[in-house]
Design a protein around this motif. Structure first.
Motif, PDB file in Angstrom:
ATOM      1  N   TYR A 189       0.876  -1.179   0.000  1.00  0.00           N
ATOM      2  CA  TYR A 189       0.000   0.000   0.000  1.00  0.00           C
ATOM      3  C   TYR A 189       0.907   1.220   0.000  1.00  0.00           C
ATOM      4  N   HIS A 190       0.667   2.130  -0.930  1.00  0.00           N
ATOM      5  CA  HIS A 190       1.544   3.289  -1.045  1.00  0.00           C
ATOM      6  C   HIS A 190       0.795   4.611  -0.979  1.00  0.00           C
ATOM      7  N   GLY A 191      -0.461   4.571  -0.580  1.00  0.00           N
ATOM      8  CA  GLY A 191      -1.223   5.798  -0.444  1.00  0.00           C
ATOM      9  C   GLY A 191      -2.516   5.761  -1.233  1.00  0.00           C
ATOM     10  N   ASP A 192      -3.331   6.786  -1.026  1.00  0.00           N
ATOM     11  CA  ASP A 192      -4.682   6.802  -1.594  1.00  0.00           C
ATOM     12  C   ASP A 192      -4.844   7.710  -2.799  1.00  0.00           C
ATOM     13  N   THR A 193      -3.770   8.302  -3.307  1.00  0.00           N
ATOM     14  CA  THR A 193      -3.888   8.996  -4.584  1.00  0.00           C
ATOM     15  C   THR A 193      -3.910   7.941  -5.694  1.00  0.00           C
ATOM     16  N   ILE A 194      -4.508   8.263  -6.821  1.00  0.00           N
ATOM     17  CA  ILE A 194      -4.785   7.260  -7.846  1.00  0.00           C
ATOM     18  C   ILE A 194      -3.513   6.585  -8.350  1.00  0.00           C
TER      19      ILE A 194
ATOM     20  N   GLY B  64      -1.347  -3.081   4.750  1.00  0.00           N
ATOM     21  CA  GLY B  64      -1.745  -4.395   4.264  1.00  0.00           C
ATOM     22  C   GLY B  64      -2.002  -5.415   5.359  1.00  0.00           C
ATOM     23  N   GLY B  65      -1.731  -5.043   6.592  1.00  0.00           N
ATOM     24  CA  GLY B  65      -1.991  -5.942   7.714  1.00  0.00           C
ATOM     25  C   GLY B  65      -0.785  -6.131   8.614  1.00  0.00           C
ATOM     26  N   MET B  66       0.076  -5.138   8.711  1.00  0.00           N
ATOM     27  CA  MET B  66       1.316  -5.242   9.485  1.00  0.00           C
ATOM     28  C   MET B  66       2.033  -6.538   9.102  1.00  0.00           C
ATOM     29  N   ILE B  67       2.331  -6.648   7.819  1.00  0.00           N
ATOM     30  CA  ILE B  67       2.990  -7.840   7.275  1.00  0.00           C
ATOM     31  C   ILE B  67       4.502  -7.648   7.377  1.00  0.00           C
ATOM     32  N   PHE B  68       5.139  -8.428   8.233  1.00  0.00           N
ATOM     33  CA  PHE B  68       6.593  -8.362   8.393  1.00  0.00           C
ATOM     34  C   PHE B  68       7.204  -9.304   7.357  1.00  0.00           C
ATOM     35  N   VAL B  69       7.668  -8.720   6.273  1.00  0.00           N
ATOM     36  CA  VAL B  69       8.193  -9.505   5.159  1.00  0.00           C
ATOM     37  C   VAL B  69       9.565 -10.059   5.528  1.00  0.00           C
ATOM     38  N   ASP B  70       9.828 -11.291   5.111  1.00  0.00           N
ATOM     39  CA  ASP B  70      11.157 -11.854   5.322  1.00  0.00           C
ATOM     40  C   ASP B  70      12.180 -10.951   4.633  1.00  0.00           C
ATOM     41  N   PRO B  71      13.091 -10.346   5.385  1.00  0.00           N
ATOM     42  CA  PRO B  71      14.052  -9.423   4.762  1.00  0.00           C
ATOM     43  C   PRO B  71      14.947 -10.122   3.743  1.00  0.00           C
TER      44      PRO B  71
ATOM     45  N   CYS C 141      -0.330  -0.862  -6.786  1.00  0.00           N
ATOM     46  CA  CYS C 141      -0.718  -1.987  -5.929  1.00  0.00           C
ATOM     47  C   CYS C 141      -1.733  -2.845  -6.686  1.00  0.00           C
ATOM     48  N   GLU C 142      -1.842  -4.094  -6.279  1.00  0.00           N
ATOM     49  CA  GLU C 142      -2.847  -4.942  -6.895  1.00  0.00           C
ATOM     50  C   GLU C 142      -4.227  -4.559  -6.371  1.00  0.00           C
ATOM     51  N   GLU C 143      -5.246  -5.092  -7.005  1.00  0.00           N
ATOM     52  CA  GLU C 143      -6.629  -4.819  -6.586  1.00  0.00           C
ATOM     53  C   GLU C 143      -6.805  -5.198  -5.125  1.00  0.00           C
ATOM     54  N   GLY C 144      -7.459  -4.314  -4.351  1.00  0.00           N
ATOM     55  CA  GLY C 144      -7.665  -4.603  -2.937  1.00  0.00           C
ATOM     56  C   GLY C 144      -8.678  -3.667  -2.334  1.00  0.00           C
ATOM     57  N   VAL C 145      -8.808  -3.716  -1.011  1.00  0.00           N
ATOM     58  CA  VAL C 145      -9.841  -2.934  -0.335  1.00  0.00           C
ATOM     59  C   VAL C 145      -9.583  -1.431  -0.418  1.00  0.00           C
ATOM     60  N   TYR C 146      -8.350  -1.033  -0.657  1.00  0.00           N
ATOM     61  CA  TYR C 146      -8.034   0.394  -0.683  1.00  0.00           C
ATOM     62  C   TYR C 146      -8.170   1.012  -2.075  1.00  0.00           C
ATOM     63  N   THR C 147      -8.300   0.189  -3.085  1.00  0.00           N
ATOM     64  CA  THR C 147      -8.356   0.727  -4.441  1.00  0.00           C
ATOM     65  C   THR C 147      -9.761   1.234  -4.770  1.00  0.00           C
ATOM     66  N   CYS C 148      -9.879   1.885  -5.942  1.00  0.00           N
ATOM     67  CA  CYS C 148     -11.149   2.524  -6.273  1.00  0.00           C
ATOM     68  C   CYS C 148     -11.584   2.173  -7.696  1.00  0.00           C
ATOM     69  N   GLU C 149     -12.670   2.791  -8.125  1.00  0.00           N
ATOM     70  CA  GLU C 149     -13.249   2.481  -9.432  1.00  0.00           C
ATOM     71  C   GLU C 149     -12.277   2.738 -10.593  1.00  0.00           C
ATOM     72  N   TRP C 150     -11.436   3.706 -10.459  1.00  0.00           N
ATOM     73  CA  TRP C 150     -10.497   4.040 -11.526  1.00  0.00           C
ATOM     74  C   TRP C 150      -9.200   3.240 -11.439  1.00  0.00           C
ATOM     75  N   HIS C 151      -9.128   2.350 -10.471  1.00  0.00           N
ATOM     76  CA  HIS C 151      -7.871   1.617 -10.261  1.00  0.00           C
ATOM     77  C   HIS C 151      -7.502   0.793 -11.497  1.00  0.00           C
TER      78      HIS C 151
END
Length: 808
Positions: A433-438, A547-554, A444-454
């Protein structure tokens, strides 16, 4: 925290200077309040000098016929007639004993405790006056200026102006000092000196600012004969507090009562007005059932909100405060770095606002922006790789800038024409997730934060993640990688968190080769399938927050960076002055500047980006500002003699001087914190080596390791993770995900503070609730970088009790 009672109207008395008549005018207020039938409480938190001339004794002596209605108290008394901080030190020296000088927290707790005790005795409308010492900036016992020591209590204020020569300046300066710290100033009182006539200037000056001013006759000169002096003073009080209950002092009392009533009415009306007018972010209004669901914030200080509770069904009794402290468990959407209302940041904002306001930035410069850019690029997270800093408004717009930089750099290097440039994609991770501007959404891939113009443009790997399960550090492999690794179990025991984040060692492991093979195979398939050209790698290093406090394997992120830098160019080695493969963007909006205890994630990963973005902590949560840093080779993609080749991107508030100055002040505070004893104590608990090099790449947390381990063993917990200020708890839920309510329900009990809990108290001594947010089945909590150890332990205790009860 702040105290507000229905039937106990409280005002704090500050003076524009010493010897301006604080005690005389406060005594008049006390006497007038008592004359009107109110029970009156007077508190002098600190008194210095002989008892017979002490302010609390003066108030008792001149209460007149109303002594039975007046309670006069002093909490800390010292014999030497000097500043409180010096009096405390002299008392310690003179006794020869190791007597601890009360800390600001102890001091505030003592004042708050006394106020609450008085409130329990109130049965009808009553008044209280808390008189400070000296001027507004006179030190308290610890040496901290009074304005800051008393600020957590946030009591409405009466300012006693200075009627003598120079008093106009000192009064206005004191008023502005109070305003800078957010105090509510209900009235200004001063003596009517007929020679200097300061009130004639100050009355219209403050009337324009909506502040009530009252001038009263001064007391008689002190008489050499003690008995005569008392008699003359008593006549003076009879004159300015007449039995007719008319005139200036009674106007003040009525005005203060009106201010109190208006504040109560406004707070009570705010929930309903909010539901009628406000459209909240990330809130389904259909689930907001009543006014009780509206969190009314009256003020904030340090790690705590002060919230109104008078609209709740279980409204407090008249003896309990209508305001209660609430721990800011999400650091206000991850922005808070050094607590709310930090005076150094507020002063920095005022300084820049007064000097610049806002100024156009293209082809210009100003000192706050230039200083900040140099600090970030040369000594900050850009050290060793960045050459330029580009300013924007917030994290999302900063990422838009980063994407423009990366895509242009790729296009220029590969000589792409306009149609080809329209079809470029990015490489990232699922859950990013990198923010809510278009534009940021499209990365980001399709998800709960995206919009109609995504329009998702790219490919996103399903990443392996790090967590603690039943006390063990493990990496969870997604199915595709688990199959490739040949392991029957998707969980890989990494021995310890320290080893999990040791890139030098883990790059030698078979899992690193598995990651490399998986990434290379996936990228080949993308190219073979004719997918849009991948033009940049965009990562949230180490933790994907929204995205859910996902601690990615570094290790996965490090190998991914190495692969893209070697697979798209030949030779694979990367020249220090030129990006290769794909431009790599680090979105450090969330994790940057010590949110994880690290200035930047680059040293831990062992690689630097080509572009990175910082925001949130950058300004300590006070004002929005983002900085996108880039290497020189990225900058050169825009460099030519044609205007059209420039980075034609900007914001009206680019390099906003207020934001830049606040950011510089924030960096100053952070520099002190990182070398503080408090940090060293916490790092020691996590076995962090003492060398600076080790600290730059160490995994540690402000959360206690034993607490984290204990939480991970609860039956209701799937996994837990702690890093720096962040604590993430994933609860067991078969229908988990962002839309789950499991974490919210499990921790519901911590929202409100217990009626009595001595181990869980905010500054001011009151039990506190915890304001927190969840991401579906994940509950997360966040601290400031200077949250006290006592507060952290208190929050841990509340979380543990709530989750233990559910498990039981």
């Amino acid at each position: 925290m702040s105290l507000l009672f229905k039937n106990l109207r409280i005002h704090q008395i500050f003076g524009a200077n010493t010897d301006v008549g604080k005690t005389v005018l406060t005594s008049a207020l006390v006497r007038a309040s008592a004359a009107k039938g109110a029970s009156v409480y007077y508190l002098k938190p600190v008194s210095t000098g002989p008892l017979d001339v002490a302010d609390d004794e003066h108030v008792k002596r001149f209460a007149g016929h109303y002594k039975d209605k007046v309670d006069s108290t002093c909490l800390f008394r010292f014999d030497e007639p000097v500043s409180p901080h010096l009096a405390a030190r002299l008392a310690k020296e003179q006794t020869g004993r190791e007597v601890a000088v009360p800390s600001d927290e102890t001091f505030a707790n003592a004042v708050a405790h006394h106020i609450r005790q008085c409130a329990t005795r109130v049965t009808r409308p009553s008044h209280m006056y808390v008189e400070t010492a000296g001027g507004v900036h006179s030190p308290t016992l610890s040496g901290t200026t009074q304005l800051d020591s008393y600020r957590p209590l946030f009591l409405p204020t009466v300012l006693i102006g200075d009627s003598k020569l120079g008093g106009i300046s000192s009064t206005i300066s004191s008023y502005e000092s109070l305003l800078l710290r957010g105090y509510i100033i209900d009235t200004i009182m001063l003596f009517r000196d007929e020679y200097y006539r300061n009130w004639e200037y100050l009355s219209p000056y403050f009337a324009e600012r909506g502040v009530h001013v009252v001038a009263l006759d001064p007391p008689p000169e002190r008489h050499a004969d003690r008995a005569q002096d008392i008699a003359l003073t008593d006549k003076y009080y009879e004159k300015i507090v007449p039995s007719t209950q008319e005139g200036g002092i009674f106007d003040v009392v009525r005005h203060l009562d009106d201010c109190h009533a208006r504040r109560l009415a406004e707070l009570a009306s705010m929930p309903g007005r909010t539901l009628d007018t406000i459209w909240w972010p990330f809130v389904q209004h259909g689930l907001v059932k009543s006014e009780a669901d509206v969190n009314v914030l009256d003020s904030a200080s340090g790690d705590f909100f002060s919230v109104y509770n008078g609209h709740h069904p279980s409204q407090p009794t008249a003896s309990l405060s209508l305001l209660e402290p609430q721990f800011d468990g999400s650091a206000s959407w991850w922005t808070q770095a050094v607590g709310h209302a930090h005076p150094a940041l507020a002063l920095a904002a005022a300084r820049a606002a007064g000097r610049y306001g806002h100024v156009m930035f293209p082809q210009g410069t100003h000192l706050p922006a230039l200083t900040l850019a140099e600090r970030l690029v040369r000594d900050g997270p850009g050290k060793g790789w960045a050459a330029r800093a580009f300013f924007s408004d917030d994290g999302s717009t900063g990422m838009e800038v980063a994407l423009k930089m990366a895509l242009r750099a790729f296009s220029v290097k590969h000589g792409l024409d306009a149609p080809q440039r329209k079809n470029l994609g990015i490489l990232g991770l699922k859950g990013s997730y990198h923010g809510d501007t278009i534009g940021a959404m499209d990365a980001c891939e399709e998800g709960v934060y995206t919009c109609e113009w995504h329009d998702a443009k790219g490919y996103w790997f399903d990443p392996p993640t790090v967590a603690i399960r039943k006390g063990k550090a493990v990496v969870s492999l997604p199915p595709a990688i688990g199959t490739l690794s040949g392991t029957a179990d998707s969980l890989v025991d990494t021995r310890s968190l320290a080893h999990t984040y040791n890139m030098e060692e883990r790059l030698k492991t078979p899992l690193a080769e598995t990651y490399r093979s998986y990434i290379e195979q996936t990228l080949r398939k993308l190219q073979e399938n004719g997918s849009p050209a991948i033009a940049a790698l965009v990562l949230e290093p180490l933790v994907m927050g929204a995205g859910g406090m996902i601690f990615v394997d570094p290790l996965f992120q490090r190998v991914l960076i190495d692969v893209v830098r070697g697979s798209y160019d030949s030779p694979a080695t990367r020249p220090a002055s030129q990006w290769v493969g794909l431009p790599v963007i680090f979105d450090e909006v969330f994790v940057g500047l010590y949110r994880l205890g690290l200035q930047s994630t680059g040293p831990l990963l062992g690689v630097h980006p080509d572009i990175s973005v910082n925001a949130k902590i950058l300004t300590g949560g006070l004002v929005p500002l983002a900085v996108t840093m880039a290497s020189d080779s990225i900058f050169q993609a825009f460099y030519s003699d044609k205007k059209v080749d420039a980075l034609l991107h900007g914001h009206s508030y680019t390099a906003y001087p207020v934001g830049c100055e606040v950011a510089n002040a924030t960096l100053d505070v952070l520099e002190k914190l990182t070398g503080s004893e408090e940090w060293q104590v916490v790092q020691h608990k996590w076995n962090v080596p003492e060398s600076k090099e080790a600290r730059d790449t160490a995994v540690w947390s402000f959360w206690d390791p034993d607490f984290v381990n204990a939480i991970s063993h609860l039956d209701t917990v799937e996994e837990v993770m702690a890093f720096g200020t962040v604590l993430s708890i994933k609860v067991k839920d078969t229908s988990g995900g962002y839309q789950s309510h499991s974490a919210q329900k499990m921790l519901e009990s911590i929202k409100s503070g217990p009626v009595e809990d001595k181990l869980s108290s905010a500054p001011g001594g009151a039990p506190f609730g915890i304001h927190y947010r969840t991401l579906g089945d994940v509950a997360y909590f966040m601290l400031s970088l200077n949250t006290s150890a006592h507060t952290v332990r208190s929050v841990e205790g509340r979380i543990w009790a709530a989750m233990k009860n559910v498990s039981a």
